[in-house]
Scaffold this active site. Structure first.
Site, PDB file in Angstrom:
ATOM      1  N   GLY A  27       0.794  -1.231   0.000  1.00  0.00           N
ATOM      2  CA  GLY A  27       0.000   0.000   0.000  1.00  0.00           C
ATOM      3  C   GLY A  27       0.822   1.274   0.000  1.00  0.00           C
ATOM      4  O   GLY A  27       0.286   2.370  -0.177  1.00  0.00           O
ATOM      5  N   LYS A  31       7.293   3.294  -4.924  1.00  0.00           N
ATOM      6  CA  LYS A  31       7.590   1.970  -5.462  1.00  0.00           C
ATOM      7  C   LYS A  31       8.875   1.990  -6.288  1.00  0.00           C
ATOM      8  O   LYS A  31       8.855   2.385  -7.462  1.00  0.00           O
ATOM      9  CB  LYS A  31       6.420   1.482  -6.327  1.00  0.00           C
ATOM     10  CG  LYS A  31       5.117   1.376  -5.530  1.00  0.00           C
ATOM     11  CD  LYS A  31       3.996   0.794  -6.346  1.00  0.00           C
ATOM     12  CE  LYS A  31       2.675   0.851  -5.595  1.00  0.00           C
ATOM     13  NZ  LYS A  31       2.697   0.237  -4.266  1.00  0.00           N
ATOM     14  N   HIS A 144      13.423  15.272   0.518  1.00  0.00           N
ATOM     15  CA  HIS A 144      12.850  15.603   1.835  1.00  0.00           C
ATOM     16  C   HIS A 144      13.734  15.188   3.009  1.00  0.00           C
ATOM     17  O   HIS A 144      13.484  15.621   4.140  1.00  0.00           O
ATOM     18  CB  HIS A 144      11.477  14.937   2.014  1.00  0.00           C
ATOM     19  CG  HIS A 144      10.437  15.398   1.030  1.00  0.00           C
ATOM     20  ND1 HIS A 144      10.105  16.723   0.878  1.00  0.00           N
ATOM     21  CD2 HIS A 144       9.654  14.707   0.147  1.00  0.00           C
ATOM     22  CE1 HIS A 144       9.165  16.836  -0.051  1.00  0.00           C
ATOM     23  NE2 HIS A 144       8.881  15.633  -0.519  1.00  0.00           N
ATOM     24  N   ASP A 179       9.561  18.718  -8.833  1.00  0.00           N
ATOM     25  CA  ASP A 179       8.672  17.809  -8.115  1.00  0.00           C
ATOM     26  C   ASP A 179       7.506  18.657  -7.586  1.00  0.00           C
ATOM     27  O   ASP A 179       7.684  19.841  -7.293  1.00  0.00           O
ATOM     28  CB  ASP A 179       9.478  17.228  -6.949  1.00  0.00           C
ATOM     29  CG  ASP A 179       8.825  16.115  -6.174  1.00  0.00           C
ATOM     30  OD1 ASP A 179       9.326  14.983  -6.270  1.00  0.00           O
ATOM     31  OD2 ASP A 179       7.849  16.385  -5.441  1.00  0.00           O
ATOM     32  N   HIS A 181       6.219  18.601  -4.762  1.00  0.00           N
ATOM     33  CA  HIS A 181       6.450  18.954  -3.355  1.00  0.00           C
ATOM     34  C   HIS A 181       7.622  19.934  -3.225  1.00  0.00           C
ATOM     35  O   HIS A 181       8.511  19.965  -4.079  1.00  0.00           O
ATOM     36  CB  HIS A 181       6.735  17.688  -2.537  1.00  0.00           C
ATOM     37  CG  HIS A 181       5.590  16.718  -2.520  1.00  0.00           C
ATOM     38  ND1 HIS A 181       5.533  15.636  -3.373  1.00  0.00           N
ATOM     39  CD2 HIS A 181       4.458  16.691  -1.769  1.00  0.00           C
ATOM     40  CE1 HIS A 181       4.401  14.964  -3.140  1.00  0.00           C
ATOM     41  NE2 HIS A 181       3.740  15.586  -2.174  1.00  0.00           N
ATOM     42  N   ASP A 267       5.790  13.512  -9.837  1.00  0.00           N
ATOM     43  CA  ASP A 267       4.463  13.665  -9.224  1.00  0.00           C
ATOM     44  C   ASP A 267       3.803  14.989  -9.615  1.00  0.00           C
ATOM     45  O   ASP A 267       2.669  15.277  -9.223  1.00  0.00           O
ATOM     46  CB  ASP A 267       4.520  13.493  -7.699  1.00  0.00           C
ATOM     47  CG  ASP A 267       5.657  14.243  -7.051  1.00  0.00           C
ATOM     48  OD1 ASP A 267       6.264  15.110  -7.720  1.00  0.00           O
ATOM     49  OD2 ASP A 267       5.955  13.975  -5.866  1.00  0.00           O
ATOM     50  N   ARG A 273      -0.830   9.812  -8.535  1.00  0.00           N
ATOM     51  CA  ARG A 273      -1.603   9.303  -7.386  1.00  0.00           C
ATOM     52  C   ARG A 273      -1.606  10.282  -6.209  1.00  0.00           C
ATOM     53  O   ARG A 273      -2.587  10.386  -5.492  1.00  0.00           O
ATOM     54  CB  ARG A 273      -1.022   7.943  -6.975  1.00  0.00           C
ATOM     55  CG  ARG A 273      -1.775   7.276  -5.847  1.00  0.00           C
ATOM     56  CD  ARG A 273      -1.174   5.920  -5.499  1.00  0.00           C
ATOM     57  NE  ARG A 273      -1.636   5.506  -4.177  1.00  0.00           N
ATOM     58  CZ  ARG A 273      -1.117   4.516  -3.485  1.00  0.00           C
ATOM     59  NH1 ARG A 273      -0.109   3.806  -3.978  1.00  0.00           N
ATOM     60  NH2 ARG A 273      -1.590   4.212  -2.294  1.00  0.00           N
TER      61      ARG A 273
HETATM   62  O1  YEM Z   1       1.144  14.171   4.328  1.00  0.00           O
HETATM   63  C1  YEM Z   1       2.056  13.590   4.862  1.00  0.00           C
HETATM   64  C2  YEM Z   1       2.280  13.670   6.333  1.00  0.00           C
HETATM   65  C3  YEM Z   1       2.501  12.508   7.149  1.00  0.00           C
HETATM   66  N1  YEM Z   1       1.377  12.886   8.011  1.00  0.00           N
HETATM   67  C4  YEM Z   1       1.723  13.148   9.366  1.00  0.00           C
HETATM   68  C5  YEM Z   1       1.087  13.996   7.155  1.00  0.00           C
HETATM   69  N2  YEM Z   1       2.938  12.867   4.152  1.00  0.00           N
HETATM   70  C6  YEM Z   1       2.925  12.787   2.718  1.00  0.00           C
HETATM   71  C7  YEM Z   1       4.353  12.618   2.255  1.00  0.00           C
HETATM   72  C8  YEM Z   1       4.495  12.742   0.802  1.00  0.00           C
HETATM   73  C9  YEM Z   1       5.925  12.602   0.358  1.00  0.00           C
HETATM   74  C10 YEM Z   1       6.075  12.670  -1.089  1.00  0.00           C
HETATM   75  C11 YEM Z   1       2.083  11.659   2.248  1.00  0.00           C
HETATM   76  N3  YEM Z   1       2.099  10.406   2.731  1.00  0.00           N
HETATM   77  N4  YEM Z   1       1.244  11.733   1.264  1.00  0.00           N
HETATM   78  C12 YEM Z   1       0.692  10.519   1.084  1.00  0.00           C
HETATM   79  C13 YEM Z   1       1.236   9.672   2.013  1.00  0.00           C
HETATM   80  C14 YEM Z   1       1.003   8.249   2.207  1.00  0.00           C
HETATM   81  C15 YEM Z   1       1.843   7.524   3.006  1.00  0.00           C
HETATM   82  C16 YEM Z   1       1.642   6.140   3.178  1.00  0.00           C
HETATM   83  C17 YEM Z   1       2.488   5.367   3.978  1.00  0.00           C
HETATM   84  C18 YEM Z   1       2.283   4.018   4.114  1.00  0.00           C
HETATM   85  C19 YEM Z   1      -0.065   7.563   1.576  1.00  0.00           C
HETATM   86  O2  YEM Z   1      -0.890   8.288   0.778  1.00  0.00           O
HETATM   87  C20 YEM Z   1      -1.876   7.584   0.034  1.00  0.00           C
HETATM   88  N5  YEM Z   1      -0.265   6.247   1.722  1.00  0.00           N
HETATM   89  C21 YEM Z   1       0.556   5.510   2.525  1.00  0.00           C
HETATM   90  C22 YEM Z   1       0.357   4.146   2.667  1.00  0.00           C
HETATM   91  C23 YEM Z   1       1.222   3.388   3.454  1.00  0.00           C
HETATM   92 ZN    ZN Z   2       7.035  14.842  -4.527  1.00  0.00          ZN
HETATM   93 CA    CA Z   3       9.382  21.178  -6.119  1.00  0.00          CA
END
Ligand code: YEM
Ligand code: ZN
Ligand code: CA
Length: 453
Positions: A27, A31, A144, A179, A181, A267, A273
């Site tokens: 999940g 990847k 990051h 990117d 972000h 992204d 996604r």
């Molecule tokens: O938005 C956050 C932070 C972490 N929370 C405290 C708010 N993180 C972002 C990081 C993006 C880096 C490119 C984030 N995480 N966006 C989406 C995710 C995400 C993390 C997962 C980790 C394990 C996700 O979004 C669908 N799914 C995950 C599934 C498993």
């Molecule tokens: Zn990004």
């Molecule tokens: Ca950027």
């Protein structure tokens, strides 16, 4: 494509065959398999004939601690999925890794970091020695990661390490981040120096990591050397070019970098996604082409990208732009062919009907502010690079790391058209050119986080 598309440059491409096998867990959006897909697609397009393909070395802990803290790298080296369960609190609170975070501890985590970081360092060293004009590492670009903390799927910040390497030979290095972000880890590392200008284009407002406001411009010696271009959802090709080109043109004129690091996070593409921009491959790659057109050494890195078939499409197309070869829109048969069925086996993407929240007025305001700040630059700062430090820290560990890269004998590597990367000065460039894909000479201040000479 413009005439520049066909401009030939000496291009090196770095690929570690293990990289696609690392797995963040079920999940998880990140990847590494997307790198195998990219590699396979660009091979089937025949792009390997237009560049030199290298098997990178594995970065050592000594190389990583040029930026990261010893304690953090020790932790990454020792931790395993089993031990992290036992010491979960410490790992999570101290280093931001573990099950409940964006940065899980998975099998081979340190080796994964070592693989993508080794490739970035090899690229930087190859540019430093003027062996290539452009070096590509699609596995890198993990913007990051912080000095002592993982963040946003990133553990080791290969970009900061690559820039530190380039600073051994160049007075000024420009970092560009497309990117979606904010490139927070890189900005933070160089926030108070005028030797590195960082420039990130990103979605800002209720979006990870939340930094990168337009008023964040750097401080102390670094004031005006951090450039942030905050954008809203729905950015399309024309809007992106509208801000990207004048900002980069102005930076190039005023800062005059000796080398550029370009983070090409995928992204920001339509249909990502996790992203919410609406860029096509052409819009994204126009930025790459524009950066290439300045004729300055460029280290091209990957980054985010979570709709993996589109990541492979994009980075393959950008490889073609970098080598100056047009490629067909029909995807050739490859190991992952079925994944491209959705878009009728076509390479290029069509933007969606998504609303572009970036009105011309808003873009003009953002652009105007960036250009005004750039006007404050006092002209390109100069630094005398007196004694050039060696490429590798001379410790047993780094020598071991290099030997590990030779797990395939040199002879076999050459037969495969893959060279192992060693950029140490005693080697002549000709040593890299024995393979079948030889191009025959074608085309021809300190900071909070990093210490610099
Ligand atoms: O938005 C956050 C932070 C972490 N929370 C405290 C708010 N993180 C972002 C990081 C993006 C880096 C490119 C984030 N995480 N966006 C989406 C995710 C995400 C993390 C997962 C980790 C394990 C996700 O979004 C669908 N799914 C995950 C599934 C498993
Ligand atoms: Zn990004
Ligand atoms: Ca950027």
């Amino acid at each position: 494509m413009s005439a520049n598309h066909s401009t030939k440059r000496r291009v090196a491409y770095f690929y570690n065959h293990d990289i696609g096998n690392y797995y963040y867990g079920p999940g998880h959006p990140m990847k590494p398999h997307r790198l195998k897909m990219t590699h396979n697609l660009l091979l089937t397009y025949g792009l390997y004939k237009k560049m030199d393909v290298f098997r990178p070395h594995w970065a050592s802990r000594e190389e990583m601690t040029k930026f990261h803290s010893q304690e953090y790298i020790d932790f990454l080296q020792k931790v395993s999925p089993e031990t992290v369960r036992r010491d979960l609190n410490e790992a999570t609170t101290k280093f931001n890794v573990g099950e409940s975070t964006d940065c899980p501890v998975f099998d081979g985590l340190f080796d994964y970091c070592s693989a993508y970081t080794g490739a970035t360092l090899d690229g930087a060293r190859m540019l430093n020695h003027n062996l290539k004009d452009i070096c590509i590492n699609w596995a890198g670009g993990l913007h990051h990661a912080k000095k002592s903390e993982a963040s946003g799927f990133c553990y080791v910040n290969d970009i900061v390490l690559g820039i530190l390497e380039l600073l051994k030979h160049h007075s000024r290095v420009l970092y560009i981040d497309i990117d979606i972000h904010h490139g927070d880890g890189v900005e933070e590392a160089f926030y108070v120096t005028d030797r590195v200008m960082t420039c990130s284009f990103h979605k800002h407002g209720d979006f990870f990591p939340g930094t990168g406001a337009q008023g964040d411009i750097g401080s102390a010696d670094g004031k005006y050397y951090s450039v942030n271009v905050p954008l809203d959802e729905g950015m399309d090709d024309d809007s992106f070019a509208y801000v990207f080109k004048p900002v980069i043109q102005s930076i190039m004129t005023r800062f005059q970098p000796g080398a550029i690091v370009l983070q090409c996070g995928a992204d920001s593409l339509t249909g990502d996604r996790l992203g919410c921009f609406n860029l096509t491959l052409k819009g994204h790659a126009n930025c790459v082409q524009f950066v290439k057109s300045f004729g300055i050494p460029v280290l091209v890195l990957g980054g985010g990208g979570y709709t993996i078939k589109n990541v492979a499409r994009l980075w393959t197309y950008e490889t073609s732009v970098l080598v100056g070869e047009e490629i067909a829109d029909t995807i050739p048969y490859n190991d992952f062919y079925e994944q491209y069925k959705m878009n009728n086996y076509k390479l290029h993407l069509t933007p969606t009907a998504q609303v572009n929240k970036n009105t011309k007025e808003r873009l003009d305001m953002v652009l105007g502010r960036v250009l005004r700040n750039l006007n404050y630059l006092r002209g390109a700062p100069s630094v005398q690079v007196q004694e050039v430090p060696p490429d590798y820290p001379e410790s047993d560990a780094s020598i071991l790391a290099r030997e590990r890269a030779d797990d395939v004998s040199g002879a076999q590597a050459v037969r495969e058209g893959i060279h192992t990367a060693d950029t140490s000065k005693k080697h002549h460039e000709a040593e890299y050119y024995d393979g079948p894909n030889d191009q025959d000479g074608e085309g021809g201040g300190g900071s909070a986080d990093v210490e610099m000479a």
